[in-house]
Design a protein around this motif. Structure first.
Motif, mmCIF file in Angstrom:
data_model
loop_
_atom_site.group_PDB
_atom_site.id
_atom_site.type_symbol
_atom_site.label_atom_id
_atom_site.label_comp_id
_atom_site.label_asym_id
_atom_site.label_seq_id
_atom_site.Cartn_x
_atom_site.Cartn_y
_atom_site.Cartn_z
ATOM 1 N N ILE A 1 -13.655 -2.939 0.300
ATOM 2 C CA ILE A 1 -12.367 -3.189 -0.264
ATOM 3 C C ILE A 1 -12.176 -3.211 -1.513
ATOM 4 C CG2 ILE A 1 -10.521 -5.281 0.503
ATOM 5 C CD1 ILE A 1 -11.586 -4.668 2.973
ATOM 6 N N ARG A 2 -12.628 -4.344 -2.080
ATOM 7 C CA ARG A 2 -12.746 -4.843 -3.426
ATOM 8 C C ARG A 2 -12.993 -4.009 -4.681
ATOM 9 N NH1 ARG A 2 -17.228 -9.126 -3.254
ATOM 10 N NH2 ARG A 2 -18.401 -7.337 -4.264
ATOM 11 N N SER B 1 -6.929 -3.246 3.963
ATOM 12 C CA SER B 1 -6.400 -3.830 5.196
ATOM 13 C C SER B 1 -8.274 -4.533 5.902
ATOM 14 C CB SER B 1 -6.160 -4.681 6.213
ATOM 15 O OG SER B 1 -6.040 -3.674 7.194
ATOM 16 N N GLY C 1 -5.370 -2.427 -8.184
ATOM 17 C CA GLY C 1 -4.274 -3.586 -7.384
ATOM 18 C C GLY C 1 -3.228 -3.121 -6.760
ATOM 19 N N GLU D 1 -9.258 -1.895 -4.707
ATOM 20 C CA GLU D 1 -8.423 -2.602 -4.908
ATOM 21 C C GLU D 1 -8.677 -2.409 -6.834
ATOM 22 O OE1 GLU D 1 -7.013 -6.966 -4.992
ATOM 23 O OE2 GLU D 1 -8.898 -6.164 -3.673
ATOM 24 N N GLU D 2 -9.954 -2.716 -7.134
ATOM 25 C CA GLU D 2 -10.715 -3.061 -8.444
ATOM 26 C C GLU D 2 -10.333 -1.283 -9.249
ATOM 27 O OE1 GLU D 2 -14.058 -3.015 -10.031
ATOM 28 O OE2 GLU D 2 -13.998 -5.534 -8.577
ATOM 29 N N THR E 1 0.650 -1.056 0.143
ATOM 30 C CA THR E 1 0.105 -0.146 0.061
ATOM 31 C C THR E 1 1.161 1.544 0.187
ATOM 32 O OG1 THR E 1 -1.583 -0.759 1.400
ATOM 33 C CG2 THR E 1 -2.121 0.855 1.634
ATOM 34 N N TRP F 1 -3.689 -1.477 -4.343
ATOM 35 C CA TRP F 1 -3.847 -0.751 -2.842
ATOM 36 C C TRP F 1 -5.216 -1.767 -2.657
ATOM 37 C CZ3 TRP F 1 -7.158 4.265 -1.412
ATOM 38 C CH2 TRP F 1 -6.913 4.655 -0.132
ATOM 39 N N LYS F 2 -4.850 -2.777 -1.071
ATOM 40 C CA LYS F 2 -6.313 -3.420 -1.031
ATOM 41 C C LYS F 2 -5.563 -2.852 0.592
ATOM 42 C CE LYS F 2 -8.576 -7.031 -0.940
ATOM 43 N NZ LYS F 2 -8.113 -9.223 -0.519
ATOM 44 N N TRP G 1 -7.174 6.605 -5.551
ATOM 45 C CA TRP G 1 -6.915 5.831 -6.625
ATOM 46 C C TRP G 1 -6.852 6.765 -7.657
ATOM 47 C CZ3 TRP G 1 -11.211 4.779 -4.068
ATOM 48 C CH2 TRP G 1 -13.073 5.476 -4.489
#
Length: 182
Positions: free
Chosen positions: A62-63, A76, A71, A66-67, A36, A73-74, A123
């Motif tokens: 969270i998903r 927790s 990808g 990430e999308e 991250t 940054w995901k 993002w």
């Protein structure tokens, strides 16, 4: 060029443990680089930006992050759920139970905060997106390749291992040829 893989494959022998350790080391190094890269408060901004679009539960948030970050940054659950609780405590979001999950949505105060901030979602403006589009794609592909090679090494026949070594040798040569291009 000489191969660094054992001639008999990976089906046993004294080098097997070292080979698996090397694959694991490679995987962990890629994961560290992909980690991250967000500043303080970015989880909060991301959560608010997503909830401004539609109500969501924590896992969806969270998903989506990430999308949308490709990808790179995901966050927790340990950072998203406390942020959701904090935003609820501040009166910016509310939660409703639906199908055994808490669905979060913006309150009027939350909508005002999002509208007043006027910032781009993390993002959209994060450093990892500006650096290079392949900054996370290449390490991810490397990890996936190492995992596939490890699987062939664990379960493949000696002939399959030999074929895999040939494929990896060719891939390495082709990668270096990319760098050799002007």
């Amino acid at each position: 060029m000489r191969s660094s893989f054992p001639a008999g494959g990976f089906t046993g022998g004294p080098n097997i443990d070292g080979m698996w350790q090397a694959v694991e080391n490679l995987r962990s190094q890629f994961e560290k680089r992909v980690g991250t890269r967000v500043g303080k408060g970015e989880v909060r901004a991301a959560v608010l930006a997503l909830l401004a679009e539609r109500p969501m539960h924590g896992y969806q948030i969270i998903r989506e992050i990430e999308e949308r970050s490709g990808g790179s940054w995901k966050p927790s659950a340990g950072s998203v759920y406390p942020t959701l609780q904090l935003l609820a405590d501040e009166g910016f979001i509310s939660a409703e139970e639906a199908n055994g999950r808490k669905i979060y949505s913006l309150t009027e105060a939350g909508r005002d905060d999002v509208a007043g901030a006027g910032n781009a979602a993390p993002w959209e403006s994060g450093p990892s997106q500006q650096e290079s589009p392949g900054v996370t794609a290449l390490p991810k592909a490397g990890v996936e390749l190492a995992q596939a090679a490890a699987q062939v090494g664990r379960t493949g026949t000696p002939d399959q291992v030999k074929q895999a070594v040939s494929v990896l040798d060719e891939a390495r040569r082709r990668l270096y040829s990319i760098l050799a291009q002007d």
